[in-house]
Structure formats: C-alpha cells, structure tokens
Design an enzyme around this catalytic site. Sequence first.
Site, PDB file in Angstrom:
ATOM      1  CG  LEU A 286      32.316  51.384  31.081  1.00 17.97           C
ATOM      2  CD1 LEU A 286      31.608  51.326  32.431  1.00 17.97           C
ATOM      3  CD2 LEU A 286      32.101  50.098  30.308  1.00 17.97           C
TER       4      LEU A 286
ATOM      5  CG  ASN B  72      37.261  53.733  38.149  1.00 17.78           C
ATOM      6  OD1 ASN B  72      37.529  52.520  38.157  1.00 17.78           O
ATOM      7  ND2 ASN B  72      38.088  54.632  37.638  1.00 17.78           N
ATOM      8  CB  THR B  73      39.197  52.208  42.961  1.00 18.29           C
ATOM      9  OG1 THR B  73      40.418  52.540  43.620  1.00 18.29           O
ATOM     10  CG2 THR B  73      39.320  50.836  42.335  1.00 18.29           C
ATOM     11  CG  HIS B  74      42.742  56.652  38.772  1.00 17.91           C
ATOM     12  ND1 HIS B  74      42.942  56.042  37.553  1.00 17.91           N
ATOM     13  CD2 HIS B  74      43.733  57.573  38.905  1.00 17.91           C
ATOM     14  CE1 HIS B  74      43.999  56.576  36.971  1.00 17.91           C
ATOM     15  NE2 HIS B  74      44.493  57.500  37.765  1.00 17.91           N
TER      16      HIS B  74
ATOM     17  CG  ASP C 226      40.510  57.759  35.442  1.00 16.12           C
ATOM     18  OD1 ASP C 226      39.696  56.940  35.900  1.00 16.12           O
ATOM     19  OD2 ASP C 226      41.555  57.423  34.864  1.00 16.12           O
TER      20      ASP C 226
HETATM   21  C1  GRF Z   1      43.721  48.952  40.764  1.00 20.62           C
HETATM   22  O1  GRF Z   1      44.882  49.660  41.134  1.00 20.62           O
HETATM   23  C2  GRF Z   1      42.745  49.856  40.076  1.00 20.62           C
HETATM   24  O2  GRF Z   1      42.687  51.148  40.605  1.00 20.62           O
HETATM   25  C3  GRF Z   1      43.339  49.891  38.694  1.00 20.62           C
HETATM   26  O3  GRF Z   1      43.622  48.530  38.445  1.00 20.62           O
HETATM   27  C4  GRF Z   1      44.003  47.920  39.677  1.00 20.62           C
HETATM   28  C5  GRF Z   1      43.210  46.648  39.842  1.00 20.62           C
HETATM   29  O4  GRF Z   1      43.891  45.738  40.638  1.00 20.62           O
HETATM   30  N1  GRF Z   1      42.479  50.543  37.734  1.00 20.62           N
HETATM   31  P1  GRF Z   1      43.412  44.223  40.829  1.00 20.62           P
HETATM   32  O5  GRF Z   1      43.261  43.590  39.473  1.00 20.62           O
HETATM   33  O6  GRF Z   1      42.090  44.283  41.560  1.00 20.62           O
HETATM   34  O7  GRF Z   1      44.484  43.599  41.669  1.00 20.62           O
END
Ligand code: GRF
Length: 187
Positions: free
Chosen positions: A88, A102-104, A140
């Site tokens: 973004l 966000n989750t990484h 990130d």
């Molecule tokens: C997750 O591991 C997230 O951190 C990463 O993409 C994955 C998404 O998984 N950026 P899903 O499509 O929700 O199964």
Amino acid sequence: MRIAVLASGGGSILQALLDDGIPVTLVVTDRACGASDIAGSAAVDSVCVERTTYDNSFDRVAYSRRLVEVLDEAGVELVVMAGFGTILAQPVFDAYPDAVVNTHPALLPSFPGWHGVRDALAHGVKVTGCTVHVATLEVDAGPILAQEAIAVLPDDTEATLHERIKVVERRIFAQTIRDIIERGSVL
Ligand code: GRF
C-alpha cells in the site's frame, strides 16, 4: 469499530477472525481468490479492487486512492491485512493513521517481504515465527504488537512450515484485534 479485512489468498486467516467472532464489515481483495468465497459464505460484504497489472506500470498510489474510497464508503475505522498481496502507498496511511495492522509469517525484523517463510528456510534458521504489527509505508517495519516463535523442523518444506506458522497467526492475530477493539485504538 468498523473493520475491513484485506486478503489475496486462501483466506484462512480471515476465516479464523470470523470464527473468533471479530465483527468484519467488509472484505477487500485485489484479485480473484478464496478469501472472497469465505466472505460470501459468512454473508460479509466483499469487494474486489482489482489489481490489473503486476509489472512496473502498476500505479500504486492510484490503487491506494481507489482502496481508500472503498474503505471510506463503508465507514471503515480499522484496516486488517490478512495476506494482502499489494503493497500500500501513502494515501492509505494518510487516511488511516496508525489504523492498519498486518500479520507476517516470520519474526520481524528478520525476513520481511512476500517470501518470509521461504527466506527463513533458505537461511537455515532453527526458529522462526510470526509477527502482528502496525503497517507503515515501509513494508513489514511498523511497531510490533504481538509475536510468537515456532521451531523449524529438519524435514520442513515451505508449505509445512507455513501451515504451522498460520496456526499460530490465526490465534495471535485474532487476540490482537480483540485487544484493539477493547482499547478502541491500535496503539
Ligand atoms: C499468512 O501467512 C500471512 O501472514 C501472509 O499470507 C498468509 C495468508 O494466509 N502474508 P491465508 O490466505 O489467510 O491462508
């Protein structure tokens, strides 16, 4: 708090948030993907702000403006990135200051970017993990909200390791978002 979830993949993290009872107002995808089917099954509104190009001609700022229009129209207050494949640009962060999370799938600041799991494996780390953080213009790199370590097993492939990481992501992302809702703010 009106929440939008942005996703580009299978949407298992979105599913976990819904299963956890997180009130999702809107799901936004950037391409055809499983996440929009999950939204449909859960009767959550979803919209595809389609990303038509993946080359250098992609106008990230214009895309981000379009996204903000869609989010604003739905009265969104918190933007949750759950595997969203488009980086973004400034308009999103101007419109949602400290309100994008966000989750990484790695222990930031190690292994940022789209291939966090692959890069950690290639580096030969024995421990990796996942990180929930505030999203900022730098990818990130925003303030870390939650993190958990996961052991790398000798016979792990990118797929097996990623799946174990996602089990933890589903839990700590949902918990973090619940905390945000309770606090009424991300930070
Ligand atoms: C997750 O591991 C997230 O951190 C990463 O993409 C994955 C998404 O998984 N950026 P899903 O499509 O929700 O199964």
